[in-house]
Design a protein around this motif. Sequence first.
Motif: not given
Length: 355
Positions: A343-355
């Motif tokens: 009931s509290t589970e979420e899938v996540e999509l993380w978008v990262l870029t170079n610093m």
Amino acid sequence: MLTDLKVNKPTPIAFSKTLKSFKRDTDIALTIENLVKGKPILIKDFYSDGMALLKDLHTHLNLKLPNKSFIEQQAYRSEYFKLSNLILLEVTDQKLSAKKSPSIGWLEKFYPENNHFFLTFPQIQGLNSAWQWYKNGVSIPVLRNKMHPYYGTYFPTRFEHLSLFDNWLKHYSGAKKSAIDIGIGCGVLSLLMVQHGFQKVFATDINPNAIFALSEFMGNTKLSRKIELDFGNLFGKWKNQTELIIFNPPWLPETHNINSIDNAIYYNKTLFPDFFEAAKQRLAPQGKLVLIFSNLAQITNASQEHPIETELADGNRFQLEKCYKKSVKKASSKTKRDQYWRSTEEVELWVLTNM
């Protein structure tokens, strides 16, 4: 490349004439006592006798072990795995000897020269299920197609994370010359990228069956020229920089010794540090690093550390562009496990870029 690979398959157990056997009128309590003592049991007459014994084993364990929390369920499954894998079936001339057994094509495909051996009942169940999936195919909604997953290859049974990625790809406006897909499983993410216009996808997996599977699925079609495979850890042989790196890593920290299939579920302590270090070298200056993850470890109390958040806080390599989240559907009412956390589970999509 495939000629150099050996498929992951259950290791045949040598023939023995000293095994105790089980059938319907056998003493259940004595049989389970023998299993607890580590003594193998042969299912000799009917395949259904093995199914009955597994059911009795569940009854025994339900009386012995709590099975409510996530941690308790892991302990329960570990004990069941140990005892159930002492239940054996005989294979003769690539067929199961027990009467009314299922016909499993993997036996002929994997053991063409081995005419007499044993496998454990759970191994046979796994081979049988995998054969049905391979033969009949598995519908993947975002692909609008069926996959035919090879034995021992991870494939999705839930699709929220795939929907997140598919939706992100629809709005992606960067270069599409090349991408790298780490840990392909049955290949859905690579196929999605090709579907969305990527010219070349370089894909890796540490499971040889995943390489066999996607190679067989693509055959000599145009896909085989767009997706190039490598059997290797993380980035394998791919050294060049690319516009997009995709990684759908395991979502739970390792808590026990794992087998090759579990590698798709559990990660060890070095996986994420090694990945981020290698990704920094291979991500083009304006490229994007996309990770598909979940809050499963946190909501089940398997770990309070989130490896992507840790990297962003301490790694000094990448910065967050965006994190997309999607709630997971409730567990099926047919499941026997108490999956209260869904009931509290979420899938996540993380978008990262170079610093």
